[in-house]
Scaffold this motif. Sequence first.
Motif, PDB file in Angstrom:
ATOM      1  N   PHE A 179       0.836  -1.202   0.000  1.00 45.50           N
ATOM      2  CA  PHE A 179       0.000   0.000   0.000  1.00 45.50           C
ATOM      3  C   PHE A 179       0.875   1.258   0.000  1.00 45.50           C
ATOM      4  N   ALA A 180       1.931   1.244   0.846  1.00 46.79           N
ATOM      5  CA  ALA A 180       2.797   2.419   0.965  1.00 46.79           C
ATOM      6  C   ALA A 180       3.603   2.663  -0.307  1.00 46.79           C
ATOM      7  N   ILE A 181       4.030   1.592  -0.972  1.00 37.63           N
ATOM      8  CA  ILE A 181       4.828   1.755  -2.189  1.00 37.63           C
ATOM      9  C   ILE A 181       3.940   2.166  -3.373  1.00 37.63           C
ATOM     10  N   CYS A 182       2.793   1.507  -3.528  1.00 32.71           N
ATOM     11  CA  CYS A 182       1.936   1.791  -4.688  1.00 32.71           C
ATOM     12  C   CYS A 182       1.104   3.064  -4.493  1.00 32.71           C
ATOM     13  N   GLN A 183       0.532   3.249  -3.297  1.00 31.02           N
ATOM     14  CA  GLN A 183      -0.296   4.423  -2.979  1.00 31.02           C
ATOM     15  C   GLN A 183      -1.349   4.658  -4.059  1.00 31.02           C
ATOM     16  N   LEU A 184      -2.132   3.619  -4.312  1.00 31.55           N
ATOM     17  CA  LEU A 184      -3.202   3.712  -5.302  1.00 31.55           C
ATOM     18  C   LEU A 184      -4.514   4.157  -4.679  1.00 31.55           C
ATOM     19  N   ASP A 185      -4.720   3.798  -3.410  1.00 37.59           N
ATOM     20  CA  ASP A 185      -5.938   4.185  -2.701  1.00 37.59           C
ATOM     21  C   ASP A 185      -5.743   5.535  -2.027  1.00 37.59           C
ATOM     22  N   PRO A 186      -6.831   6.157  -1.542  1.00 38.83           N
ATOM     23  CA  PRO A 186      -6.694   7.466  -0.870  1.00 38.83           C
ATOM     24  C   PRO A 186      -5.783   7.384   0.350  1.00 38.83           C
ATOM     25  N   VAL A 187      -4.893   8.363   0.492  1.00 39.78           N
ATOM     26  CA  VAL A 187      -3.987   8.434   1.635  1.00 39.78           C
ATOM     27  C   VAL A 187      -3.952   9.868   2.145  1.00 39.78           C
ATOM     28  N   ALA A 246       7.625  -6.549  -9.765  1.00 31.10           N
ATOM     29  CA  ALA A 246       6.241  -6.139 -10.039  1.00 31.10           C
ATOM     30  C   ALA A 246       5.929  -4.806  -9.357  1.00 31.10           C
ATOM     31  N   LEU A 247       6.412  -4.636  -8.120  1.00 30.57           N
ATOM     32  CA  LEU A 247       6.233  -3.352  -7.433  1.00 30.57           C
ATOM     33  C   LEU A 247       6.952  -2.232  -8.189  1.00 30.57           C
ATOM     34  N   ALA A 248       8.160  -2.527  -8.673  1.00 28.26           N
ATOM     35  CA  ALA A 248       8.904  -1.522  -9.436  1.00 28.26           C
ATOM     36  C   ALA A 248       8.152  -1.160 -10.723  1.00 28.26           C
ATOM     37  N   ALA A 249       7.521  -2.158 -11.339  1.00 26.69           N
ATOM     38  CA  ALA A 249       6.742  -1.880 -12.556  1.00 26.69           C
ATOM     39  C   ALA A 249       5.558  -0.964 -12.254  1.00 26.69           C
ATOM     40  N   ALA A 250       4.923  -1.187 -11.091  1.00 30.63           N
ATOM     41  CA  ALA A 250       3.808  -0.311 -10.693  1.00 30.63           C
ATOM     42  C   ALA A 250       4.294   1.118 -10.489  1.00 30.63           C
ATOM     43  N   LEU A 251       5.477   1.275  -9.872  1.00 29.79           N
ATOM     44  CA  LEU A 251       6.048   2.615  -9.693  1.00 29.79           C
ATOM     45  C   LEU A 251       6.405   3.238 -11.043  1.00 29.79           C
ATOM     46  N   ALA A 252       6.990   2.441 -11.932  1.00 24.31           N
ATOM     47  CA  ALA A 252       7.389   2.962 -13.245  1.00 24.31           C
ATOM     48  C   ALA A 252       6.166   3.444 -14.025  1.00 24.31           C
ATOM     49  N   ARG A 253       5.074   2.718 -13.892  1.00 23.02           N
ATOM     50  CA  ARG A 253       3.848   3.126 -14.591  1.00 23.02           C
ATOM     51  C   ARG A 253       3.352   4.485 -14.067  1.00 23.02           C
ATOM     52  N   GLN A 254       3.425   4.681 -12.740  1.00 28.47           N
ATOM     53  CA  GLN A 254       3.020   5.970 -12.175  1.00 28.47           C
ATOM     54  C   GLN A 254       3.958   7.079 -12.640  1.00 28.47           C
ATOM     55  N   TRP A 255       5.289   6.767 -12.658  1.00 26.99           N
ATOM     56  CA  TRP A 255       6.255   7.770 -13.112  1.00 26.99           C
ATOM     57  C   TRP A 255       5.964   8.162 -14.562  1.00 26.99           C
ATOM     58  N   TYR A 256       5.679   7.173 -15.396  1.00 27.01           N
ATOM     59  CA  TYR A 256       5.408   7.455 -16.808  1.00 27.01           C
ATOM     60  C   TYR A 256       4.153   8.313 -16.949  1.00 27.01           C
ATOM     61  N   THR A 257       3.130   7.996 -16.119  1.00 26.73           N
ATOM     62  CA  THR A 257       1.881   8.769 -16.188  1.00 26.73           C
ATOM     63  C   THR A 257       2.126  10.223 -15.792  1.00 26.73           C
ATOM     64  N   VAL A 258       2.894  10.422 -14.687  1.00 31.55           N
ATOM     65  CA  VAL A 258       3.145  11.780 -14.198  1.00 31.55           C
ATOM     66  C   VAL A 258       3.981  12.570 -15.189  1.00 31.55           C
ATOM     67  N   THR A 259       5.080  11.996 -15.656  1.00 32.98           N
ATOM     68  CA  THR A 259       5.951  12.734 -16.569  1.00 32.98           C
ATOM     69  C   THR A 259       5.269  12.958 -17.914  1.00 32.98           C
ATOM     70  N   GLY A 260       4.431  12.029 -18.330  1.00 28.58           N
ATOM     71  CA  GLY A 260       3.705  12.213 -19.584  1.00 28.58           C
ATOM     72  C   GLY A 260       2.784  13.403 -19.523  1.00 28.58           C
ATOM     73  N   ARG A 261       2.123  13.575 -18.342  1.00 29.63           N
ATOM     74  CA  ARG A 261       1.233  14.730 -18.190  1.00 29.63           C
ATOM     75  C   ARG A 261       2.019  16.029 -18.173  1.00 29.63           C
TER      76      ARG A 261
END
Length: 273
Positions: A179-187, A246-261
């Motif tokens: 949960f702490a690494i992915c932070q997909l739910d509200p925090v 797999a956790l690193a892939a989830a982080l990479a996907r978030q990084w790609y989404t943020v930098t893409g925006r």
Amino acid sequence: MAPMTHPMPMPMPSGQGMGTPAGLAAVLALSAGVAYLLAARRLRCRGDAWPRLRDASFTAGQAGLVAVALAPMPGGEFTAHMVRHLVIGMAAPLLLVLGRPVTLVLRALPAGPARRGLRAAVRSRPVGLLVLPPVAAVLDVGGLWLLYRTRLFAHLHDQPWLHAAVYTHVLAAGLLFSFAICQLDPVRHRYGLPLRAATLVAAATAHSVLAKTLYSTSPPGTAFTGHDLARAAEAMYYGGDLVELALAAALARQWYTVTGRRLSPAHRGLQAG
């Protein structure tokens, strides 16, 4: 390095030998899976979008928990324990977190005290401290070092409820870390990608070092055959690597989404120019 041979293996309680605790865990996992699917169905029935991939992820995590509670695991006794540990503490938590269960419950609950209470709880200061990535990593990997490098593991022998309590902690700590690494739910506070990535690398290193120590040395107060000890350590080492990737892939996907925006306005500017 060749594994040491231990002539007097100490049998450890298996999932099948845990009796009532294992059955209770299986019932709870099945109930949570059914509740999740019913909540997702409710959202879709009222016209809300909820990706079925999240259903599949959460259901797979719960199925894994049911399997390790009831089915025999491969290999020797310590290897079987380690496979069970990998599912309960790493693979299942990641699959459950990717299903975004907190978001689902918040959207499925009707407006009222229950929804407000859950929202306040996940955004409270204590929960915010627990999901601080370094804190979650210490609770997760630190607990494993305590389990395998003290006599705690030896005390689990023939004590099914203590064994169940340890597995409960392993599951809770794994959920907290994912949960702490992915932070997909509200925090309460969404921590930056550099902090989460650095925490993941540090936790993965500590997990790998622990696995290497288990390759040659049993947990204090226990003894397993050299072959069983080596297979268990390899399962922990390589299985842990897969989940951490797999956790690193989830982080990479978030990084790609943020930098893409961030890059999209510049890209639009270049196109306009």
